[in-house]
Motif scaffolding. Structure first.
Motif, PDB file in Angstrom:
ATOM      1  N   UNK A  39       0.860  -1.175   0.000  1.00  0.00           N
ATOM      2  CA  UNK A  39       0.000   0.000   0.000  1.00  0.00           C
ATOM      3  C   UNK A  39       0.902   1.232   0.000  1.00  0.00           C
ATOM      4  N   UNK A  88      -0.245   4.506   0.371  1.00  0.00           N
ATOM      5  CA  UNK A  88      -0.813   5.697   1.009  1.00  0.00           C
ATOM      6  C   UNK A  88      -1.978   6.322   0.257  1.00  0.00           C
ATOM      7  N   UNK A  89      -2.453   7.417   0.798  1.00  0.00           N
ATOM      8  CA  UNK A  89      -3.670   8.083   0.318  1.00  0.00           C
ATOM      9  C   UNK A  89      -3.578   8.456  -1.159  1.00  0.00           C
ATOM     10  N   UNK A 116      -8.756   8.470   7.617  1.00  0.00           N
ATOM     11  CA  UNK A 116     -10.102   8.253   8.163  1.00  0.00           C
ATOM     12  C   UNK A 116     -10.280   6.866   8.783  1.00  0.00           C
ATOM     13  N   UNK A 117     -11.211   6.813   9.730  1.00  0.00           N
ATOM     14  CA  UNK A 117     -11.645   5.516  10.272  1.00  0.00           C
ATOM     15  C   UNK A 117     -12.877   5.154   9.466  1.00  0.00           C
ATOM     16  N   UNK A 150     -11.440   4.667   2.671  1.00  0.00           N
ATOM     17  CA  UNK A 150     -10.181   5.363   2.385  1.00  0.00           C
ATOM     18  C   UNK A 150      -9.796   5.122   0.936  1.00  0.00           C
ATOM     19  N   UNK A 193      -2.102   1.439  -4.361  1.00  0.00           N
ATOM     20  CA  UNK A 193      -1.379   0.207  -4.105  1.00  0.00           C
ATOM     21  C   UNK A 193      -0.448  -0.057  -5.288  1.00  0.00           C
ATOM     22  N   UNK A 251     -11.133   1.263   0.135  1.00  0.00           N
ATOM     23  CA  UNK A 251     -11.126   0.181   1.112  1.00  0.00           C
ATOM     24  C   UNK A 251     -11.522   0.738   2.473  1.00  0.00           C
ATOM     25  N   UNK A 299     -10.909   1.096   6.332  1.00  0.00           N
ATOM     26  CA  UNK A 299      -9.814   0.895   7.285  1.00  0.00           C
ATOM     27  C   UNK A 299     -10.317   0.251   8.580  1.00  0.00           C
ATOM     28  N   UNK A 300     -11.638   0.061   8.664  1.00  0.00           N
ATOM     29  CA  UNK A 300     -12.192  -0.523   9.877  1.00  0.00           C
ATOM     30  C   UNK A 300     -12.439  -2.022   9.691  1.00  0.00           C
ATOM     31  N   UNK A 301     -12.971  -2.399   8.513  1.00  0.00           N
ATOM     32  CA  UNK A 301     -13.286  -3.817   8.266  1.00  0.00           C
ATOM     33  C   UNK A 301     -12.304  -4.440   7.275  1.00  0.00           C
ATOM     34  N   UNK A 302     -11.515  -3.617   6.596  1.00  0.00           N
ATOM     35  CA  UNK A 302     -10.602  -4.029   5.520  1.00  0.00           C
ATOM     36  C   UNK A 302     -11.336  -4.426   4.241  1.00  0.00           C
TER      37      UNK A 302
END
Ligand SMILES: Cc1cc2nc3c(=O)[nH]c(=O)nc-3n(C[C@H](O)[C@H](O)[C@H](O)COP(=O)(O)OP(=O)(O)OC[C@H]3O[C@@H](n4cnc5c(N)ncnc54)[C@H](O)[C@@H]3O)c2cc1C
Ligand SMILES: [Zn+2]
Lengths: 416, 93
Positions: B19, B21-22, B49-50, B53, B57, B71, B73-76
């Motif tokens: 990955x 980054x943003x 962010x939570x 995002x 990649x 994607x 970032x909480x559940x992937x």
């Protein structure tokens, strides 16, 4: 509340240990506090403690969304050292290390700080040059640092892989003898107990959901346990700093990533020091229970899920048995992740913010446990004076605009 | 373990990727006129962010090409994968 002492231990033993007082109170939140600290990890609790102890402020609350130390404080591998590269970092981490040296007495709580030494291995010519550069830098900073030749490393830690066929031969190492490990939970609990005794309200299961402003000034917080007004607010939430910054309307130079660790089944004493290798990327120490505590790496993606990828654990296991072939038959008991707040220059942020009365302490990323007492010490000062403590000044947010960043990607760092 | 669909190679396991980054952070133009604050924002500030995002990649151990992913970032959970230059997929709420 009684002090912990041999006399009190004896007295309570006679009572069958049924009469120990609670270690800290469980107060309901008051409608207003002079200072509210968000985040009940080691750094937040230390901040509250030093605010009360050194600055005479007693009207303080620490708000924690879960339980004390349930964030990175209780998930970390507890390596403590101060052998960074830049002078700014040296001042900050050495201030902290000096506080560690008296912390159990200061808090009247055994944080089990064990100065067993931290050994960084060099495997390549580049490693040798870089670690020696760190040793020299540390000496000019007045921080203890030694360079060990390969033979000296072997004498110091004989179970390392010195076989002629080693894929990553050990060519020397840097040693900080005053470094070591501590008991992570005890650090949170010790600061919590000492802060509580000074009148700090420690409020668990209390999640901050919004920050309230009037103009450009902070006036309070909304929480899962109601609204709380505040004169000043210090935010110390590690991996969640971006979430809190968004509530306040700004962004940080930080991304949150999972960082993993694992422990083995318990063994008889076999490893008396902390060993790190940045090249093969692993670090390991042995806990008092006998488990090997093994630090792995961070995933490349952002996450708030408190879990990382198995591939990271696998790579760490490879690295571990490369360094210590004798560990190859060990079974691992468990692995876990914490969400670490990695700052672009890999240094922390201890700072005022665009909002008056609102202060952030974050960006400790993969290596902030060692800084717990020092971070609280300088952050308390920063909050009270509304200007950075001299040691914290280089770690202000404005360094990203001025360009005076404090890069600490150094090779001494598997980073912890 | 994530399963990513490289737009060029198809489904591969996470270990082949990194990955980066943003995504969708545009370089300030004209560069010479950008203020220090604008440069700092471009170089350093991230939304982190939570939740959902937008991120870049790279298929490092494959075709080595870059692409974008939406994607959580909480559940992937991976919501969308698209090529650089393609429009940002709208967030579903
Ligand atoms: C696997 C691993 C290994 C590590 N190894 C080392 C090491 O060997 N040496 C070292 O020096 N460092 C290490 N670290 C880093 C170290 O753990 C952290 O830098 C340090 O513990 C951060 O402390 P803290 O108090 O700032 O954060 P935390 O302990 O994470 O505390 C922050 C608290 O804020 C709370 N919070 C978040 N959002 C809210 C909200 N909205 N409202 C209320 N509360 C909230 C969280 O629940 C949490 O308890 C490691 C980290 C990990 C994950
Ligand atoms: Zn590909």
């Amino acid at each position: 509340m009684s002090r912990y002492s041999a006399i009190n231990l004896l007295r309570n033993a006679l009572g069958g240990h049924r009469h120990w007082p609670v270690v800290w109170r469980d107060p309901a939140p008051k409608p207003r506090y002079e200072v509210v600290i968000v985040g009940g990890g080691g750094h937040g609790l230390a901040t509250a403690y030093y605010l009360a102890k050194h600055h005479g402020i007693r009207d303080i609350a620490v708000l924690e969304k879960g339980w004390l130390g349930g964030g990175n404080t209780g998930r970390n591998t507890t390596v403590v050292r101060s052998n960074y590269l830049n002078d700014e970092s040296g001042s900050l981490y050495e201030l902290s290390l000096k506080l560690w040296e008296g912390l159990s007495q200061e808090l009247n709580y055994n944080v089990m700080f064990s100065q067993r030494g931290v050994l960084n291995l060099a495997h390549t010519e580049h490693d040798v040059q870089s670690l020696r550069r760190h040793v020299f830098a540390n000496r000019t900073q007045g921080i203890d640092a030694e360079w060990l030749s390969a033979d000296e490393v072997r004498a110091f830690c004989p179970i390392l892989n010195f076989s002629p066929g080693a894929r990553f031969p050990i060519r020397g190492g840097s040693l900080q003898r005053r470094g070591g490990i501590a008991r992570h939970d005890a650090v949170a609990w010790g600061f919590a107990r000492a802060a509580d005794r000074l009148g700090v309200d420690i409020i668990q299961n209390c999640e901050v959901t919004a920050l309230k402003r009037e103009g450009d000034r902070i006036v309070g917080l909304e929480t899962s346990r109601g609204e709380i007004a505040a004169g000043k607010v210090g935010v110390v939430v590690a991996g969640h700093c971006g979430v809190l910054a968004a509530m306040a309307g700004f962004r940080l130079p930080i991304e949150s990533h999972p960082l993993q660790a694992l422990v083995s089944e318990p063994l008889k004493p076999v490893l008396h020091t902390v060993v790190m290798s940045g090249l093969v990327h692993v670090y390991v120490s042995q806990s008092d229970k006998g488990e090997l505590v093994i630090g792995a790496g961070a995933d490349t993606y952002n996450s708030y899920a408190q879990r990382g990828s198995l591939g990271i654990i696998e790579g760490t296991a490879h690295a571990l048995i490369e360094l210590f072939p004798c560990f190859s038959r060990l079974r691992m008991l468990r692995s876990w992740a914490g969400i670490v707040d990695i700052c672009t220059d890999v240094s922390p942020i201890i700072s005022k913010t665009p909002v008056a009365g609102l202060y952030f302490n974050c960006g400790w990323g993969t290596g902030g446990f060692k800084a717990t007492p020092g971070s609280g010490f300088v952050f308390a000062h920063t909050i009270v004076r509304d200007e950075p403590h001299p040691v914290a000044a280089p770690f202000s947010l404005d360094r990203f605009t001025s360009g005076a960043i404090v890069p600490e990607h150094g090779a001494a760092a598997v980073a912890h | 373990m994530l399963l990513l669909h490289c737009p060029y190679c198809g489904p591969r396991w996470e270990q082949e990727f990194q990955c980066r980054g943003e995504a969708h952070i545009a370089r300030p133009e004209p560069a010479a006129e950008a203020s220090d604050a604008t440069w700092a924002a471009y170089l350093y500030l991230r939304s982190n962010p939570k939740g959902l995002h937008y991120e870049r990649w790279q298929h490092t151990h494959g075709c080595r090409r870059w692409f974008n992913v939406l994607r959580s970032t909480l559940t992937h959970e991976i919501v969308a994968i698209y090529r650089p230059g393609e429009p940002k997929p709208e967030l579903k709420r």
